[in-house]
Design an enzyme around this catalytic site. Structure first.
Site, PDB file in Angstrom:
ATOM      1  CG  ASP A  16      67.049  12.845  21.191  1.00 41.50           C
ATOM      2  OD1 ASP A  16      68.098  13.497  21.097  1.00 41.50           O
ATOM      3  OD2 ASP A  16      66.838  12.020  22.090  1.00 41.50           O
ATOM      4  NE  ARG A  96      59.953   5.036  24.762  1.00 36.12           N
ATOM      5  CZ  ARG A  96      59.590   6.215  25.231  1.00 36.12           C
ATOM      6  NH1 ARG A  96      58.295   6.493  25.364  1.00 36.12           N
ATOM      7  NH2 ARG A  96      60.474   7.119  25.569  1.00 36.12           N
ATOM      8  CG  ASP A 125      62.964   4.049  25.290  1.00 33.08           C
ATOM      9  OD1 ASP A 125      62.538   3.093  25.964  1.00 33.08           O
ATOM     10  OD2 ASP A 125      62.901   5.230  25.676  1.00 33.08           O
ATOM     11  CB  SER A 177      68.088  12.453  28.767  1.00 33.41           C
ATOM     12  OG  SER A 177      67.291  11.587  27.985  1.00 33.41           O
TER      13      SER A 177
END
Length: 405
Positions: A16, A96, A125, A177
């Protein structure tokens, strides 16, 4: 878009974020892009990152060491709370808020116009990053390409990367992923999108932090963990900081097939998602802490804490680490862990964690009271207790029998 001159990009070097740099250049009038990678213990994933970021168009790469912040400020307090989200030990969610806070700080220091992240519009996220950004840089523009571009699949991302000469470490066949940090590794996508498929635990390269329990040693591994007021302070009698204890536990747990789970979880955005998580050291740490709590925390406090753990985990999972409620809950957790001090011995064997003895200077367990042998406990006392405890039940029965006077 022309007003965006400088962008701070949350950069992992994965699929990404690798294609986001040229995409920003093309679609935001060629802004300066400062790539920021949070080192949260993903180890070899940071190798070659600077060269890759610069080659694809970033002006520089900033690597922020966030391991101890993540462990000391988020992970350990969550372990003390017993926070689990539907058996998931919150690996991605732990990292995060700390990364998001650092992104905000760097963006303000660099005078950036925007912060960009590579989270999809389907995931959790995006919420976790953006709530942290709103807390520490509330006026900053947030760019989320997955909510803007025409790319709709990982195959199309790979097509874009190949067209723009962006180097990738994955292929179309192996593009799970993944998210990795000191605490865990997650696997999503490909064959895992069908819950009827058994994960390929024994396929070389699938598991990275662990081995399948079937491949674990035939002999058990014994370890001990020391806690002080709920915090891990030593492993096998050796004092270490919490992050190093987790590293050691990852090694012990990984080789014994500990902490591999396959779950379908309820995402914040409303859909169910299937994933395989490896959390070898974290699984052991949660287990050991719970063993010591059983010995040292009174019934009412322990039960209240266990009920609150669900709400605490929801806050962490839903990106609300930086919230007044989480801070208030943590204050309770600190008090509840006041006497959670002692040593827990464990036996690790083929995916299992087996208690092997717990000691504490603050134990509430009394062998003299609990023994089946003779003691000072007067068993006649229980009759009066049961009469009072059962009085409402007796009165109700008498009413139903028409004998209540």
């Amino acid at each position: 878009m022309a007003d965006i001159k400088k962008v701070v990009l949350a950069y992992s070097g994965g699929l990404d974020t690798s294609i986001i740099i040229p995409w920003l250049k093309e679609n935001y009038n060629n802004p300066e892009i400062i790539a920021v990678s949070g080192n949260v213990g993903q180890a070899d994933e940071l190798e070659g990152l600077e060269e890759k970021a610069l080659k694809t168009g970033a002006s520089k790469l900033i690597v922020a060491d966030l391991v101890d912040e993540m462990v000391d400020e988020v992970i350990v307090p969550s372990v003390m709370a017993g926070a689990k989200y539907e058996t998931y030990l919150l690996g991605t969610a732990f990292a995060r808020p700390i990364i998001g806070r650092k992104l905000a700080q760097i963006a303000l220091e660099e005078g950036a116009d925007a912060v960009c992240h590579g989270c999809t519009g389907k995931g959790n996220d995006q919420v976790r990053f953006e709530l942290a950004l709103k807390r520490y840089a509330p006026g900053l523009k947030i760019i989320a390409p997955w909510r803007e571009w025409d790319i709709v699949s990982r195959d199309q991302e790979i097509d874009y990367a190949e067209a723009h000469n962006v180097p990738l470490k994955i292929t179309r066949e192996t593009s799970y992923s993944k998210d990795k940090n000191l605490w865990h590794l997650s696997h999503e996508g490909l064959d895992l999108e069908d819950p009827s498929n058994e994960p390929q635990y024994d396929k070389p390269g699938f598991l990275e932090m662990s081995v399948s329990p079937l491949q674990a040693p035939d002999e058990p591994t014994y370890i001990s963990l020391d806690f002080e007021a709920g915090r891990p302070v030593a492993i096998n009698g050796e004092k270490k900081k919490a992050s190093d204890i987790i590293r050691d536990l990852n090694e012990y747990g990984g080789k014994n097939g500990i902490g591999i789970i396959d779950i379908v979880e309820n995402r914040l955005v409303g859909m169910k998602d299937r994933g395989v998580y490896e959390t070898p050291g974290g699984t052991i740490l949660y287990f050991a802490h719970a063993q010591l709590e059983m010995l040292t925390v009174d019934k009412d406090t322990l039960h209240a804490k266990q009920k609150m753990a669900i709400d605490f985990a929801d806050l962490v999972y839903n990106g609300k680490w930086f919230s007044p409620l989480r801070e208030a809950m943590s204050a309770f957790v600190e008090k509840a862990n006041e006497y959670v001090t002692g040593t827990v011995k464990l036996k690790l064997y083929k995916g299992n964690i087996i208690p092997a003895g717990t000691t504490s200077p603050y134990s509430l367990y009394s062998e003299e009271l609990a023994t089946f042998d003779e003691s000072d406990y007067d068993q006649k006392d229980s009759a009066g207790f049961i009469n009072l405890w059962g009085l409402p039940t007796k009165v109700q029965a008498l009413r139903e029998m028409g004998k209540l006077k």
